[in-house]
Scaffold this motif. Structure first.
Motif, mmCIF file in Angstrom:
data_model
loop_
_atom_site.group_PDB
_atom_site.id
_atom_site.type_symbol
_atom_site.label_atom_id
_atom_site.label_comp_id
_atom_site.label_asym_id
_atom_site.label_seq_id
_atom_site.Cartn_x
_atom_site.Cartn_y
_atom_site.Cartn_z
ATOM 1 N N UNK A 39 0.875 -1.177 0.000
ATOM 2 C CA UNK A 39 0.000 0.000 0.000
ATOM 3 C C UNK A 39 0.912 1.226 0.000
ATOM 4 N N UNK A 40 0.447 2.338 -0.556
ATOM 5 C CA UNK A 40 1.329 3.499 -0.694
ATOM 6 C C UNK A 40 1.894 4.048 0.619
ATOM 7 N N UNK A 41 1.166 3.906 1.724
ATOM 8 C CA UNK A 41 1.615 4.527 2.964
ATOM 9 C C UNK A 41 2.107 3.524 4.005
ATOM 10 N N UNK A 42 2.194 2.251 3.638
ATOM 11 C CA UNK A 42 2.761 1.243 4.538
ATOM 12 C C UNK A 42 4.263 1.190 4.335
ATOM 13 N N UNK A 43 4.949 0.745 5.362
ATOM 14 C CA UNK A 43 6.381 0.495 5.239
ATOM 15 C C UNK A 43 6.588 -0.640 4.237
ATOM 16 N N UNK A 44 7.633 -0.583 3.434
ATOM 17 C CA UNK A 44 7.856 -1.658 2.462
ATOM 18 C C UNK A 44 8.315 -2.946 3.148
#
Length: 134
Positions: A39-44
């Motif tokens: 998701x764009x705002x989760x940590x990778x």
């Protein structure tokens, strides 16, 4: 390996392995040091171990009914994009998850970077205006 070949293998394996929750088959698509963003705002998720943990967590309460990936669209620099749609049954009943994945492949055809954008809704429904799911 050519990007098109890597991308077609990627969507073919994801389509089958997601339906079967086959984490090992999915991990075989990724380079050891891969970076995956769910998701764009989760940590990778960095590396196969973190990706494996994320996949097992994601699949834990999901019963897949149908998975479909569209044909990948190939860009430059080893990049491909593909839409996907998943019908599942979870705690609240039927759901649909639809989105797309952006993947960059290395010369050997392994995914070194992947980024997903998706949305889910209650019930089973086809995404409106899908370009590539046919």
């Amino acid at each position: 390996m050519e990007t098109r070949e890597a991308a077609e293998r990627f969507v073919r394996v994801w389509e089958r392995a997601w339906a079967e929750h086959d984490v090992d088959a999915l991990l075989a698509l990724y380079a050891e040091g891969c970076v995956h963003r769910s998701m764009p705002f989760r940590e990778p998720h960095r590396g196969r171990d973190e990706l494996a943990a994320y996949l097992r967590w994601s699949f834990a309460d999901e019963r897949v009914v149908d998975v479909r990936f569209g044909a990948p669209v190939i860009g430059g620099h080893g990049v491909a994009v593909a839409e996907f749609r998943v019908f599942a049954e979870e705690g609240e009943g039927p759901s649909t998850l639809a989105g797309c994945v952006f993947v960059r492949f290395d010369a050997e055809g392994f995914a070194v970077e992947a980024r997903d954008y998706w949305h889910s809704v209650p019930g089973h429904q086809e995404p409106a205006g899908s370009l590539f799911l046919g």
